[in-house]
Scaffold this motif. Structure first.
Motif, PDB file in Angstrom:
ATOM      1  N   VAL A 259      -5.514   1.086  -3.027  1.00  0.00           N
ATOM      2  CA  VAL A 259      -4.352   1.477  -3.820  1.00  0.00           C
ATOM      3  C   VAL A 259      -4.192   0.624  -5.065  1.00  0.00           C
ATOM      4  CG1 VAL A 259      -1.830   1.759  -3.795  1.00  0.00           C
ATOM      5  CG2 VAL A 259      -3.181   2.321  -1.762  1.00  0.00           C
TER       6      VAL A 259
ATOM      7  N   ALA B 237      -4.742  -3.124   1.158  1.00  0.00           N
ATOM      8  CA  ALA B 237      -4.260  -2.420  -0.036  1.00  0.00           C
ATOM      9  C   ALA B 237      -5.344  -2.157  -1.072  1.00  0.00           C
ATOM     10  CB  ALA B 237      -3.126  -3.220  -0.676  1.00  0.00           C
TER      11      ALA B 237
ATOM     12  N   ALA C 244       0.826  -1.209   0.000  1.00  0.00           N
ATOM     13  CA  ALA C 244       0.000   0.000   0.000  1.00  0.00           C
ATOM     14  C   ALA C 244       0.859   1.258   0.000  1.00  0.00           C
ATOM     15  CB  ALA C 244      -0.943  -0.011   1.197  1.00  0.00           C
TER      16      ALA C 244
END
Length: 496
Positions: A237, A234, A195
């Motif tokens: 992202v 994550a 991330a």
């Protein structure tokens, strides 16, 4: 021998998804002879002015490869990309810990990206998240993608690449769940690392797309839990979850021939896991799948696991260059059927590797480049599967296997291209007896068969004409040989 009966319904309303051309990608890693004496051999008679083999280029074009992942693979987790830029004579010679070979760094970022651009290949770059981190990853994006005005973009221009490489797709490390990986870590630590690296990379170039590491295989003890944790950490992202899938040709023949079904279940499991994690977060975002390493292991010889410690080699060693058999090609074709049946989620797929290392193309130093049997189903699918993937409805007998239980004896995928007015059907017969398959294509209207070719598990490893094809007004009946992969090409009049 009497043929088992099966039916396949084709309908233009049963759509899986548009076929992203990157599902016919491949993979170049600094491993074995993939790079040196593979794609790159300056002294070869066919080498271009940059040192890359022209005979290999011709086979890559024939294979239909659309995208190439680089530079690894396990190699990337110990790789400093700065070692591979600048004047070649000034680059350091390094010990590659992944494969225990000496890396001369003759081919690096600029050489690879120029090679890919000259051949019309979409590059996918991997960043080192094993021994490096967010800053190094962001700096590589700056070097590759910014047009100028910064230290690293100007350095790229100084080294002979004034125009940006404009790499759009980036892998956030490689197989970080594997104990063999340099920098191996937990799912939680990797999720945070990915991330943060992705955030930094997007601050350099907001237009890039990012691939998070999924499990190295379906057999990893952390499978599922890994994807769940990484998605939770994550999701905001990244754009893709990676999958790696290799199928061992040394297992029983019946189980090996069921590998396409095994891949189908693997994809379904990953999609369910990442979607559930997104739902728990209250997010409408759905990760796509990058099957950025997949292949079969040759059934011809014992294969050394990629995680094994090897003797130190001062020259590129011959790693997993066992010859493929026709049986391997049939299984690989079945895996392609599974990929086509998941084009709603699989947008990237990379056959691993491109040259020499468990590859469709083999080379000899100063000698020829040749096609392996697995070359042929990949090339057929890459050239014929265009446009939209159809969700085929298959009615067939179950096939009992020792490892996977009952699986469908016949697998099918289909594509149609409205613009070209053509389509294709791909069929795998996993059973040890022929299968008479009726293709019901009445909903397609003006269906005209063009070609029918098959590949036999006990054959010569090339596609040959399918002998038994009967065209009817609303259907086509074909008899698939036992343990075979078949491709049918047809023309449409567009009335539907």
């Amino acid at each position: 021998m009497s043929a088992a009966k099966a039916g396949v319904v084709l309908h233009p309303a049963y759509v899986v998804g548009e076929i992203d051309r990157r599902i016919f990608g491949s993979f170049v890693e600094h491993m074995g002879r993939c790079v040196y004496s593979g794609i790159y051999e300056p002294t070869h008679p066919t080498a271009d002015g940059y040192g890359f083999r022209g005979d290999v280029e011709g086979l890559i074009r024939e294979l239909g490869v659309s995208a190439v992942r680089y530079p690894g693979g396990n190699f990337v987790s110990g790789y400093d990309w700065r070692d591979g830029i600048g004047p070649v004579a000034e680059r350091p010679t390094k010990l590659d810990l992944a494969w225990r070979t000496v890396e001369p760094n003759t081919v690096g970022t600029d050489e690879f990206l120029h090679w890919a651009a000259r051949r019309g290949l979409d590059p996918m770059m991997a960043v080192n998240l094993g021994t490096s981190g967010a800053i190094e990853a962001a700096e590589l994006v700056e070097y590759c993608n910014l047009p100028g005005g910064t230290g690293l973009s100007e350095l790229r221009a100084k080294y002979g690449s004034p125009e940006p490489h404009a790499v759009r797709t980036w892998c956030l490390g490689n197989e970080m769940d594997g104990a063999w990986q340099i920098g191996h870590t937990s799912a939680a630590d990797y999720g945070h690392r990915a991330a943060e690296a992705g955030k930094a990379m997007r601050l350099v170039d907001p237009g890039i797309e990012l691939i998070a590491c999924g499990s190295s295989s379906r057999e990893m003890k952390t499978f599922g839990a890994w994807e769940n944790t990484v998605t939770e950490l994550a999701l905001d992202v990244v754009d893709y979850m990676s999958m790696h899938a290799y199928y061992d040709g040394l297992q029983t023949r019946r189980d090996y021939l069921a590998s396409g079904h095994r891949l189908h279940r693997f994809v379904e499991d990953v999609v369910a896991t990442v979607d559930a994690a997104a739902a728990r977060k209250g997010s409408a975002k759905r990760l796509q799948i990058a099957l950025d390493e997949w292949n079969v292991w040759s059934s011809a010889a014992e294969v050394t696991p990629s995680s094994a410690v090897r003797e130190l080699s001062l020259t590129p060693p011959r790693i997993t260059e066992e010859p493929y058999l026709a049986l391997d090609a049939v299984v690989l074709g079945d895996l392609l059927i599974s990929i086509l049946n998941h084009t709603d989620r699989i947008k990237i797929a990379c056959l691993s590797l491109l040259v020499n290392v468990s590859a469709p193309i083999l080379t000899e130093p100063a000698g020829p480049a040749t096609r392996q049997p697995i070359f042929h189903p990949f090339a057929a699918a890459a050239h014929l599967a265009t446009g939209t993937s159809l969700r085929t409805v298959v009615d067939c007998a179950p096939l009992p296997t020792g490892r996977h239980g009952d699986v469908p004896s016949v697998a099918a995928a289909a594509s149609f291209d409205r613009g070209a007015g053509r389509g294709a059907v791909f069929l795998a017969n996993r059973a040890p007896e022929p299968a008479e398959v009726t293709l019901d294509h009445r909903a397609l209207g003006g269906y005209t068969p063009l070609t029918a070719r098959t590949l036999l598990a006990d054959g010569e490893g090339v596609l040959v004409p399918l002998e038994k094809v009967e065209a009817r007004p609303d259907s086509t009946v074909v008899v698939l040989p036992a343990e075979s992969w078949t491709v049918l090409e047809f023309e449409l009049d567009g009335a539907w």
